[in-house]
Design a protein around this motif. Sequence first.
Motif, PDB file in Angstrom:
ATOM      1  N   LYS A   9       0.829  -1.199   0.000  1.00  0.00           N
ATOM      2  CA  LYS A   9       0.000   0.000   0.000  1.00  0.00           C
ATOM      3  C   LYS A   9       0.868   1.254   0.000  1.00  0.00           C
ATOM      4  N   LYS A 257       3.933   4.137   9.212  1.00  0.00           N
ATOM      5  CA  LYS A 257       3.000   3.003   9.147  1.00  0.00           C
ATOM      6  C   LYS A 257       1.608   3.417   8.696  1.00  0.00           C
ATOM      7  N   GLY A 258       1.314   4.716   8.764  1.00  0.00           N
ATOM      8  CA  GLY A 258      -0.016   5.155   8.359  1.00  0.00           C
ATOM      9  C   GLY A 258      -0.086   6.663   8.209  1.00  0.00           C
ATOM     10  N   ASP A 267      -3.478   2.872   6.282  1.00  0.00           N
ATOM     11  CA  ASP A 267      -2.250   2.091   6.463  1.00  0.00           C
ATOM     12  C   ASP A 267      -1.345   2.263   5.246  1.00  0.00           C
ATOM     13  N   ASP A 269       2.630   1.129   3.385  1.00  0.00           N
ATOM     14  CA  ASP A 269       3.967   0.541   3.299  1.00  0.00           C
ATOM     15  C   ASP A 269       4.976   1.572   2.815  1.00  0.00           C
TER      16      ASP A 269
END
Length: 503
Positions: A9, A257-258, A267, A269
């Motif tokens: 993501k 992380k978000g 969220d 990556d």
Amino acid sequence: MSKESQQKKVIVVGAGWAGLGATYHLAKQGYDVTLLEAGQYPGGLVAGWQTAAGKSVEAGIHGFWYPYRNIFSLINELGISPFTTWTRSAQYSPAGLEVESPIFQDLPRLPTPLGTFIYPQFQRLPLIDRLSALPLLYSLIDFDNSDQAWKRYDYLTARELFKTFGVSARLYKEAFEPMLLVGLFAPGEQCSAAATLGMLYYFILAHQPDFDVVWCRGTVGEKIFRPWVEQIEKLGARVLSKHKVTDVIIDSNDHVKGVVCNDEIFDADAVIFSVGVTGMKKIVSSSPSLQNRAEFRNLNNLGAVDVLATRLWFDRKIDIPRPSNACFGFDDSTGWTFFDLNALHDEFTDEPGTVIEADFYHANQFLHLSDHEIVQIVQGYLTKCIPGFREAKVIDSSVIRLANAVTHFAPGSYRYLLPAKTRLQNLFMSGDWIINRHGSWSQEKAYVTGLEAANLAISYLQSGEKANILPVEADENHIQFARNINQVVRDVGKSILPNFWLP
């Protein structure tokens, strides 16, 4: 398109040229991409929209110059035709017409920068003043867009630069400062000499055709961003407007992380920020996570410039010789441009009257005036350029105030600009104010940095093919030779002389 990349993501923040560029390429590689835009429409400052009466307006008109190789490649890939043909431009002062520029690529190509000095038709500026710019060529050779060159020239103002190299007062006032006011959006004493050299070289002096420009045949939002967003969404990416980012979530290993939008968490990556200086400062101000880090906290040392965008509908046809025009001398610290939208935009071709876009940069003294006062000022200025505006009546108008809208490359600002790769392992930056070595400026630079950020995300996430970024056209042979000699002299000087001052 790999299964692995589909599971990763990526959150992109800001839907201008940089954000859309990053999102588009990552979506093509199969990533799960979400693009968050705080405004109502994708596109940021160049989105464009319609008024309640159904008339198109936008936050200023943006040209597409000859060296925009990557944007033109994107347009071809999307299979759209949003642009006019190459257009001629003019420059006005309160005394009337000052300069008319040709289509440079149609004329015999001369070694840079001769064509830029010889081919424009100057109405009042004597040749002796134009020739006073020749010593300035050394600084253009010495400034190669490297980190060392930026550090050498960034603390110097543009005004000091031109004075040091003997540019005449008249040439500065009637040529160089007007370029700064509409290119870097501030007067010379407020512009970094490094940014000045980079901008002038890219748009005007590197190659004879570089000043040639086309314009969008409507708002950029309608003609380019709308079909682009449709293609992005077909690839599976999400484009979410009215999503203002307020914070990021960072773990103990310096990984994001978000991304937080008020009560909603996305969220991630990897994260790519693609917002302007002012937008980034707002995000940092609301984010305890970013405030704790000096590289983001120091962004408060950067500034931005106010813009005023007006659109006027007149009750009659007015003969406007050139569709795009730049103006100087009306206010000491403000540059402005005006455009004949009947000639540039499809929807106004058959308009019974005249539609003009007039945009003012470094326009802080105008923002608090009423719409009526601003419209009167604009018509008065237009009349000094083209007398036909005197008898015309304004039958409709739009006034858009854009406080802190465009990047201010002030002297000393380079040390606070961010590179694409931050100290956070998976947070990458893009935009026209991000440090890069490509050499482009404005919209092209924003788009290129978006692709560069996408490539950094691909390297970090280890899946997908990197975007192919077209380099700027190589320097002409005599410029390359001069730069090589200059670098040899510099290297020899460093080996035998003490370092008295800055690099």
